[in-house]
Design a protein around this motif. Sequence first.
Motif, PDB file in Angstrom:
ATOM      1  N   HIS A  63    -106.535  -4.449 -34.452  1.00 39.12           N
ATOM      2  CA  HIS A  63    -105.216  -4.010 -34.894  1.00 39.12           C
ATOM      3  C   HIS A  63    -104.919  -4.607 -36.259  1.00 39.12           C
ATOM      4  O   HIS A  63    -105.328  -5.728 -36.573  1.00 39.12           O
ATOM      5  CB  HIS A  63    -104.141  -4.427 -33.885  1.00 39.12           C
ATOM      6  N   VAL A  64    -104.172  -3.881 -37.072  1.00 37.18           N
ATOM      7  CA  VAL A  64    -103.881  -4.299 -38.442  1.00 37.18           C
ATOM      8  C   VAL A  64    -103.271  -5.693 -38.517  1.00 37.18           C
ATOM      9  O   VAL A  64    -103.513  -6.451 -39.478  1.00 37.18           O
ATOM     10  CB  VAL A  64    -102.966  -3.257 -39.137  1.00 37.18           C
ATOM     11  N   LEU A  65    -102.502  -6.093 -37.507  1.00 38.66           N
ATOM     12  CA  LEU A  65    -101.868  -7.409 -37.548  1.00 38.66           C
ATOM     13  C   LEU A  65    -102.869  -8.547 -37.386  1.00 38.66           C
ATOM     14  O   LEU A  65    -102.569  -9.687 -37.782  1.00 38.66           O
ATOM     15  CB  LEU A  65    -100.773  -7.504 -36.480  1.00 38.66           C
ATOM     16  N   GLU A  66    -104.041  -8.274 -36.819  1.00 40.38           N
ATOM     17  CA  GLU A  66    -105.056  -9.326 -36.647  1.00 40.38           C
ATOM     18  C   GLU A  66    -105.554  -9.843 -37.999  1.00 40.38           C
ATOM     19  O   GLU A  66    -105.444 -11.046 -38.281  1.00 40.38           O
ATOM     20  CB  GLU A  66    -106.206  -8.807 -35.796  1.00 40.38           C
ATOM     21  N   PRO A  67    -106.125  -8.998 -38.864  1.00 38.88           N
ATOM     22  CA  PRO A  67    -106.563  -9.539 -40.144  1.00 38.88           C
ATOM     23  C   PRO A  67    -105.415 -10.048 -41.010  1.00 38.88           C
ATOM     24  O   PRO A  67    -105.588 -11.006 -41.766  1.00 38.88           O
ATOM     25  CB  PRO A  67    -107.287  -8.361 -40.816  1.00 38.88           C
ATOM     26  N   THR A  77    -104.880  -3.458 -28.361  1.00 38.95           N
ATOM     27  CA  THR A  77    -104.926  -2.888 -29.704  1.00 38.95           C
ATOM     28  C   THR A  77    -104.613  -1.396 -29.667  1.00 38.95           C
ATOM     29  O   THR A  77    -103.819  -0.888 -30.479  1.00 38.95           O
ATOM     30  CB  THR A  77    -106.317  -3.116 -30.322  1.00 38.95           C
ATOM     31  N   ILE A  78    -105.229  -0.690 -28.738  1.00 42.70           N
ATOM     32  CA  ILE A  78    -105.003   0.746 -28.628  1.00 42.70           C
ATOM     33  C   ILE A  78    -103.566   1.031 -28.193  1.00 42.70           C
ATOM     34  O   ILE A  78    -102.912   1.949 -28.718  1.00 42.70           O
ATOM     35  CB  ILE A  78    -105.991   1.380 -27.630  1.00 42.70           C
ATOM     36  N   LYS A  79    -103.057   0.257 -27.253  1.00 43.26           N
ATOM     37  CA  LYS A  79    -101.677   0.472 -26.779  1.00 43.26           C
ATOM     38  C   LYS A  79    -100.678   0.260 -27.911  1.00 43.26           C
ATOM     39  O   LYS A  79     -99.754   1.080 -28.096  1.00 43.26           O
ATOM     40  CB  LYS A  79    -101.379  -0.494 -25.625  1.00 43.26           C
ATOM     41  N   PHE A  80    -100.819  -0.805 -28.678  1.00 40.72           N
ATOM     42  CA  PHE A  80     -99.954  -1.034 -29.838  1.00 40.72           C
ATOM     43  C   PHE A  80    -100.001   0.173 -30.773  1.00 40.72           C
ATOM     44  O   PHE A  80     -98.969   0.649 -31.266  1.00 40.72           O
ATOM     45  CB  PHE A  80    -100.430  -2.275 -30.616  1.00 40.72           C
ATOM     46  N   THR A  81    -101.207   0.648 -31.041  1.00 38.30           N
ATOM     47  CA  THR A  81    -101.413   1.725 -32.007  1.00 38.30           C
ATOM     48  C   THR A  81    -100.771   3.030 -31.548  1.00 38.30           C
ATOM     49  O   THR A  81    -100.012   3.663 -32.295  1.00 38.30           O
ATOM     50  CB  THR A  81    -102.923   1.941 -32.235  1.00 38.30           C
ATOM     51  N   VAL A  82    -101.049   3.437 -30.315  1.00 41.06           N
ATOM     52  CA  VAL A  82    -100.507   4.702 -29.812  1.00 41.06           C
ATOM     53  C   VAL A  82     -98.992   4.638 -29.666  1.00 41.06           C
ATOM     54  O   VAL A  82     -98.289   5.615 -29.974  1.00 41.06           O
ATOM     55  CB  VAL A  82    -101.186   5.088 -28.481  1.00 41.06           C
ATOM     56  N   ASP A  83     -98.461   3.500 -29.243  1.00 41.36           N
ATOM     57  CA  ASP A  83     -97.002   3.358 -29.130  1.00 41.36           C
ATOM     58  C   ASP A  83     -96.327   3.625 -30.467  1.00 41.36           C
ATOM     59  O   ASP A  83     -95.270   4.270 -30.530  1.00 41.36           O
ATOM     60  CB  ASP A  83     -96.642   1.955 -28.640  1.00 41.36           C
ATOM     61  N   TRP A  84     -96.924   3.129 -31.552  1.00 40.73           N
ATOM     62  CA  TRP A  84     -96.328   3.323 -32.882  1.00 40.73           C
ATOM     63  C   TRP A  84     -96.303   4.806 -33.236  1.00 40.73           C
ATOM     64  O   TRP A  84     -95.265   5.332 -33.661  1.00 40.73           O
ATOM     65  CB  TRP A  84     -97.111   2.537 -33.933  1.00 40.73           C
ATOM     66  N   TYR A  85     -97.435   5.481 -33.054  1.00 43.38           N
ATOM     67  CA  TYR A  85     -97.499   6.898 -33.434  1.00 43.38           C
ATOM     68  C   TYR A  85     -96.606   7.765 -32.554  1.00 43.38           C
ATOM     69  O   TYR A  85     -96.014   8.743 -33.038  1.00 43.38           O
ATOM     70  CB  TYR A  85     -98.945   7.399 -33.369  1.00 43.38           C
ATOM     71  N   LYS A  86     -96.473   7.434 -31.285  1.00 41.87           N
ATOM     72  CA  LYS A  86     -95.587   8.203 -30.421  1.00 41.87           C
ATOM     73  C   LYS A  86     -94.128   8.013 -30.845  1.00 41.87           C
ATOM     74  O   LYS A  86     -93.333   8.954 -30.804  1.00 41.87           O
ATOM     75  CB  LYS A  86     -95.799   7.799 -28.962  1.00 41.87           C
ATOM     76  N   THR A  87     -93.801   6.798 -31.285  1.00 39.27           N
ATOM     77  CA  THR A  87     -92.461   6.570 -31.824  1.00 39.27           C
ATOM     78  C   THR A  87     -92.243   7.416 -33.064  1.00 39.27           C
ATOM     79  O   THR A  87     -91.177   8.031 -33.241  1.00 39.27           O
ATOM     80  CB  THR A  87     -92.249   5.079 -32.158  1.00 39.27           C
ATOM     81  N   TYR A  88     -93.237   7.463 -33.931  1.00 39.05           N
ATOM     82  CA  TYR A  88     -93.124   8.277 -35.146  1.00 39.05           C
ATOM     83  C   TYR A  88     -92.884   9.744 -34.789  1.00 39.05           C
ATOM     84  O   TYR A  88     -92.025  10.409 -35.392  1.00 39.05           O
ATOM     85  CB  TYR A  88     -94.382   8.150 -35.995  1.00 39.05           C
ATOM     86  N   ASN A  89     -93.639  10.261 -33.834  1.00 41.22           N
ATOM     87  CA  ASN A  89     -93.491  11.664 -33.453  1.00 41.22           C
ATOM     88  C   ASN A  89     -92.125  11.948 -32.853  1.00 41.22           C
ATOM     89  O   ASN A  89     -91.545  13.014 -33.067  1.00 41.22           O
ATOM     90  CB  ASN A  89     -94.577  12.053 -32.446  1.00 41.22           C
ATOM     91  N   ASN A  90     -91.576  11.001 -32.104  1.00 40.87           N
ATOM     92  CA  ASN A  90     -90.303  11.211 -31.418  1.00 40.87           C
ATOM     93  C   ASN A  90     -89.096  10.950 -32.303  1.00 40.87           C
ATOM     94  O   ASN A  90     -88.085  11.658 -32.218  1.00 40.87           O
ATOM     95  CB  ASN A  90     -90.224  10.327 -30.167  1.00 40.87           C
ATOM     96  N   ASN A 108    -113.140  -3.001 -38.994  1.00 42.42           N
ATOM     97  CA  ASN A 108    -112.374  -1.756 -39.015  1.00 42.42           C
ATOM     98  C   ASN A 108    -110.976  -1.956 -38.436  1.00 42.42           C
ATOM     99  O   ASN A 108    -110.821  -2.385 -37.303  1.00 42.42           O
ATOM    100  CB  ASN A 108    -113.109  -0.674 -38.231  1.00 42.42           C
ATOM    101  N   VAL A 109    -109.982  -1.633 -39.239  1.00 38.65           N
ATOM    102  CA  VAL A 109    -108.592  -1.908 -38.903  1.00 38.65           C
ATOM    103  C   VAL A 109    -107.903  -0.610 -38.497  1.00 38.65           C
ATOM    104  O   VAL A 109    -107.985   0.403 -39.188  1.00 38.65           O
ATOM    105  CB  VAL A 109    -107.871  -2.548 -40.103  1.00 38.65           C
ATOM    106  N   ILE A 110    -107.209  -0.666 -37.361  1.00 31.43           N
ATOM    107  CA  ILE A 110    -106.437   0.474 -36.897  1.00 31.43           C
ATOM    108  C   ILE A 110    -105.024   0.010 -36.606  1.00 31.43           C
ATOM    109  O   ILE A 110    -104.741  -1.188 -36.588  1.00 31.43           O
ATOM    110  CB  ILE A 110    -107.064   1.131 -35.647  1.00 31.43           C
ATOM    111  N   GLY A 111    -104.138   0.964 -36.366  1.00 28.94           N
ATOM    112  CA  GLY A 111    -102.755   0.623 -36.071  1.00 28.94           C
ATOM    113  C   GLY A 111    -101.834   1.710 -36.562  1.00 28.94           C
ATOM    114  O   GLY A 111    -102.232   2.606 -37.321  1.00 28.94           O
ATOM    115  N   GLY A 112    -100.589   1.661 -36.147  1.00 28.03           N
ATOM    116  CA  GLY A 112     -99.614   2.636 -36.597  1.00 28.03           C
ATOM    117  C   GLY A 112     -99.440   2.599 -38.106  1.00 28.03           C
ATOM    118  O   GLY A 112     -99.522   1.545 -38.723  1.00 28.03           O
ATOM    119  N   GLY A 113     -99.196   3.765 -38.692  1.00 33.17           N
ATOM    120  CA  GLY A 113     -98.934   3.828 -40.122  1.00 33.17           C
ATOM    121  C   GLY A 113    -100.122   4.166 -40.973  1.00 33.17           C
ATOM    122  O   GLY A 113     -99.995   4.331 -42.184  1.00 33.17           O
TER     123      GLY A 113
END
Length: 363
Positions: free
Chosen positions: A229-233, A321-334, A190-195
């Motif tokens: 995180h998506v960058l792993e696979p 993995t979670i920190k990378f992911t949330v940082d991306w979405y917070k950037t998107y929101n801001n 299962n792959v997660i990450g910003g975007g």
Amino acid sequence: MGLSFFQGKKVLITGHTGFKGSWLSVWLSQLDADVIGLSNSVPSKPSHYEYIKGCLSNDLREDIRDADVLKSVVQSFKPDFIFHLAAQPIVRASYEDPLVTWETNVLGTINVLEALRTSSKPCFAVFITSDKCYKNVEWTWGYRENDRLGGPDPYSASKGAAEIAINSYKQSFFNSKQSLIRIASARAGNVIGGGDWAKDRIVPDCVRSWSKGELTKLRNPHSTRPWQHVLEPLSGYLTLAKSLQSDSKINGEPFNFGPHSVETYSVLNLVREMSKYWDQVQWKENLSNKSELYESSLLKLNCDKALHLLDWHSCLSFQETIKFTVDWYKTYNNNPSDIFNISKDQISQYINLARMRGLNWAQ
């Protein structure tokens, strides 16, 4: 040499408008590859692709279910590498429209294989399927690449069928050492990450709710997954493609790409970790109107084959993995205009971490 190997290579990505495809497009463009994308539509709104599409040399809007189109594209562009990611990727959507799921995931794969079969130019192709291609009996150890394929839902079964088609084409048409075509399949956890903005996925569901100050509903809070995180696979797919070019012995082989076996967490663990970086979040567990649609509660992968044959293993911890992911979405929101930059920056951060931790592909 590492992944700089892709500099100047012509690379076709099917499904480039999707979550993983758009990240792969950015990464390959940073490696100075000539990136050609092929997708029939943009699958979500918002869309990571919309912010990064400037990195593509060609952006084709075509349907992989059209065999003639695939042949024409391969003959016209003559790619050195193909990454086939185009798919109907959602389990619950496969119940709503099983025919489109089967056509896209199986016939689409066969059409790419057919285009390769009729090509006269050397090409190395990685077909991305899914960890759900395995017949999941929910045992506590990880599935190996030679375990039984198949699944009860249309999505899982279609991915198992795609794997059978890939193996058949290798055995029938690409089996000799002199073959111009080499192929392999990749099965990721299962792959997660910003975007990721897909419907019925836990991370985008949380982000959508929390951005509005709303409560998130957890369908299966205690289901466990090999989150990565998506960058792993993607690092695995790139390593596999490079190895295909140099090593004929892995032609036709399937590979699992996932986190270390101890890095398996529940949906609830995931949401709790995300909540550390997001203010005023709420969620509700164990809904009373539980769906009768099948969804597995336990799924793990054994990635020893990728370690021994490709010298690949995951890099990030669950917390990273979670920190990378949330940082991306917070950037998107801001500031959504920063999305291309943070995507490039996170790829660079990931490569630097992999290099510091001694992963060979990053050296």
